[in-house]
Design an enzyme around this catalytic site. Structure first.
Site, PDB file in Angstrom:
ATOM      1  N   GLU A   1       0.823  -1.200   0.000  1.00  0.00           N
ATOM      2  CA  GLU A   1       0.000   0.000   0.000  1.00  0.00           C
ATOM      3  C   GLU A   1       0.859   1.253   0.000  1.00  0.00           C
ATOM      4  OE1 GLU A   1      -1.457   3.503   1.857  1.00  0.00           O
ATOM      5  OE2 GLU A   1      -0.497   1.992   3.115  1.00  0.00           O
TER       6      GLU A   1
ATOM      7  N   ASP B   1      -6.756   1.429   0.802  1.00  0.00           N
ATOM      8  CA  ASP B   1      -5.387   0.926   0.964  1.00  0.00           C
ATOM      9  C   ASP B   1      -5.181  -0.368   0.184  1.00  0.00           C
ATOM     10  OD1 ASP B   1      -4.907   3.053   2.609  1.00  0.00           O
ATOM     11  OD2 ASP B   1      -5.009   1.908   4.483  1.00  0.00           O
TER      12      ASP B   1
ATOM     13  N   GLU C   1      -4.727   0.378  -3.437  1.00  0.00           N
ATOM     14  CA  GLU C   1      -3.364   0.859  -3.727  1.00  0.00           C
ATOM     15  C   GLU C   1      -2.370  -0.292  -3.691  1.00  0.00           C
ATOM     16  OE1 GLU C   1      -3.676   5.463  -2.070  1.00  0.00           O
ATOM     17  OE2 GLU C   1      -3.081   3.860  -0.705  1.00  0.00           O
TER      18      GLU C   1
ATOM     19  N   ASP D   1       0.461   3.731  -3.062  1.00  0.00           N
ATOM     20  CA  ASP D   1       0.041   5.106  -2.854  1.00  0.00           C
ATOM     21  C   ASP D   1       0.856   6.057  -3.725  1.00  0.00           C
ATOM     22  OD1 ASP D   1      -1.375   7.207  -1.011  1.00  0.00           O
ATOM     23  OD2 ASP D   1       0.746   7.738  -0.953  1.00  0.00           O
TER      24      ASP D   1
END
Length: 379
Positions: free
Chosen positions: A138, A214, A217, A142
Site C-alpha cells: 500500500e 489501501d 493501492e 500510494d
C-alpha cells in the site's frame, strides 16, 4: 482433447506450476485488455475460439484469486468455492450506463495473496513480518497512484495552474474514490478482514473505506511489481479508464475564458453612483467530491434598477465564481438593456459637456478679442 476442470480445492503441486498458472492468467488478461491484440487473435483463430479464450482467461483469473485466498485461516476467511468471481465489467455506481474496465491480473500469486491479507490476520497466523500484510504494498501503491494521477491530469488539462490540478488529483486519489473502486471489484469478498470489522465493532465506515482504499493501492503496486516490463503501463491504462468518468465535466474546473469579465462588465454598465455587487449565494454552496463549489451572483443597483440579478457563476473559489458571474452577465439581455440606458445617459452627458465646452470656448474667444481690443486702445 479430454475434458478438464480447475479445482481450487486441489493442492498446488509445485511453485513452478503455480507460476505457470499465474502467467497464463496474465497472458489472457493482457490480450483482452488490448483491443488491437484481441482483434489480431480473432482474425487469427476465428471469433468462436477467441471467445472461448476469453472465457478461459476469466475462469483462470477468478481461480487464481481463489487459490491465493486459501492461505488465510482467519475466522472470517471464505472458502475458495464461495469467492465471487471478479466481473469483466461492473456497473458504475455514479454514472449509469458506464462500466468499469476488466480487472487486470496480478502475475505473482504470492504478491496477490499479500494484497488481500490484513495485518491483524497475518499476526493471528503467526506472521509478525510486515511483509506478510498489504501495508508495504500500500505504501508503494500510494506513490504509484499519485504519480499516475498527476501524469493523467497534467496531460488532460494543459492550461490549468498547479492549484487546480491538485484539486482534481485529490478527487481522484482520495480514499472514497479508491475504496469505491475496490468495492466495485468485490475486493471485500477476498480480503481477510478481522471479524470485528465485519461485525461493525471498532470499524466505522470511515475506517472501512480507508482500508478498502489501501487494498486498492496495494493491488496497483502488486500489479506493477509482478510485471516488470509492462506493469506500469497496464496499471496506468487501467486507472485512466477508471478515473475518466470521474473527471469534472462542470465548467467550474476550467479556467475562465475571460479573466477580465468584471472589468468589461463595469465598462458596459458602470457609472457615477452605480454599484455592482458580487456576493456568494450561500444557499447554493454545494459540497461535491470533498470540495465546496461556490455560486456567486452579480447584482446591480442603479439606472433605475434596485439590487437586480444579472448573472451567476459556479467555481471552486469565490473569486473565480465571480468572474463567471460577470461572464454570464455580459451576455444577459438585461445587461444589454442597462447598457443602452447607460449609453443614452453617456450620450446626453457628452452633448451637455460639448455644449458647455463650446460656450466656454466662445466666451474665452470673446474675452480674448476684447482683451486685445482694450490693449490696442491703450496703445
Amino acid at each position: 482433447m479430454g475434458n478438464y476442470c480447475l479445482n481450487s480445492d486441489a493442492p498446488t503441486s509445485s511453485p513452478a506450476l503455480a507460476t505457470r498458472f499465474a502467467q497464463t492468467a496474465q497472458l489472457c488478461s493482457e490480450i483482452f485488455d488490448n483491443p488491437q491484440m484481441a482483434s489480431e487473435l480473432t482474425a487469427l483463430v476465428g471469433q468462436d475460439l477467441a471467445k472461448a479464450a476469453l472465457d478461459i482467461g476469466q475462469v483462470l483469473h477468478s481461480k487464481q484469486l481463489a487459490v491465493s485466498s486459501t492461505r488465510s485461516s482467519t475466522v472470517n476467511a471464505k472458502p475458495s468455492s464461495e469467492l465471487a468471481e471478479v466481473p469483466n465489467t461492473v456497473p458504475h455506481t455514479e454514472n449509469l450506463g458506464v462500466t468499469f474496465p476488466k480487472l487486470p491480473a496480478i502475475g505473482d500469486l504470492s504478491l496477490e495473496s499479500i494484497v488481500f491479507t490484513h495485518r491483524c490476520s497475518a499476526e493471528k497466523e503467526g506472521h509478525l513480518d510486515s511483509r506478510e500484510s498489504y501495508e508495504r504494498l500500500e505504501f508503494l501503491g500510494d506513490a504509484y497512484v499519485e504519480l499516475i494521477a498527476s501524469r493523467f491530469i497534467y496531460q488532460k488539462y494543459p492550461d490549468l495552474p498547479p492549484g487546480k490540478l491538485s484539486q482534481i488529483r485529490e478527487c481522484l486519489v482520495r480514499n472514497e474514490t479508491l475504496g469505491s473502486f475496490a468495492l466495485a471489484y468485490k475486493f471485500d469478498n477476498h480480503i481477510d478482514l478481522p471479524a470485528s470489522y465485519l461485525e461493525g465493532r471498532g470499524a466505522p465506515r470511515k475506517i472501512l473505506i480507508k482500508t478498502f482504499g489501501d487494498v486498492f493501492e496495494a493491488y496497483v503496486a502488486a500489479l506493477i511489481l509482478s510485471d516488470q516490463k509492462n506493469g506500469f503501463e497496464r496499471a496506468e491504462a487501467w486507472l485512466v479508464q477508471l478515473w475518466t468518468p470521474k473527471l469534472p465535466g462542470n465548467e467550474a474546473y476550467q479556467l475562465p475564458q475571460n479573466k477580465f469579465a468584471k472589468q468589461d462588465l463595469a465598462k458596459k454598465i458602470m457609472g457615477k453612483g452605480i454599484k455592482i455587487d458580487y456576493r456568494v449565494e450561500e444557499e447554493q454552496a454545494v459540497k461535491k467530491e470533498g470540495k465546496i463549489w461556490y455560486t456567486v451572483g452579480a447584482y446591480i443597483t442603479g439606472w433605475g434598477w434596485e439590487n437586480c440579478h444579472l448573472g451567476s457563476g459556479k467555481a471552486l473559489s469565490t473569486g473565480e465564481a465571480g468572474i463567471r458571474a460577470a461572464m454570464q452577465a455580459l451576455v444577459s439581455p438585461l445587461t444589454a438593456q442597462i447598457g443602452a440606458v447607460k449609453r443614452d445617459h453617456d450620450a446626453k452627458v457628452k452633448l451637455e459637456r460639448d455644449y458647455y465646452a463650446k460656450v466656454k470656448l466662445e466666451e474665452d474667444c470673446d474675452a480674448k478679442v476684447k482683451l486685445e481690443q482694450d490693449h490696442d486702445m491703450q496703445r
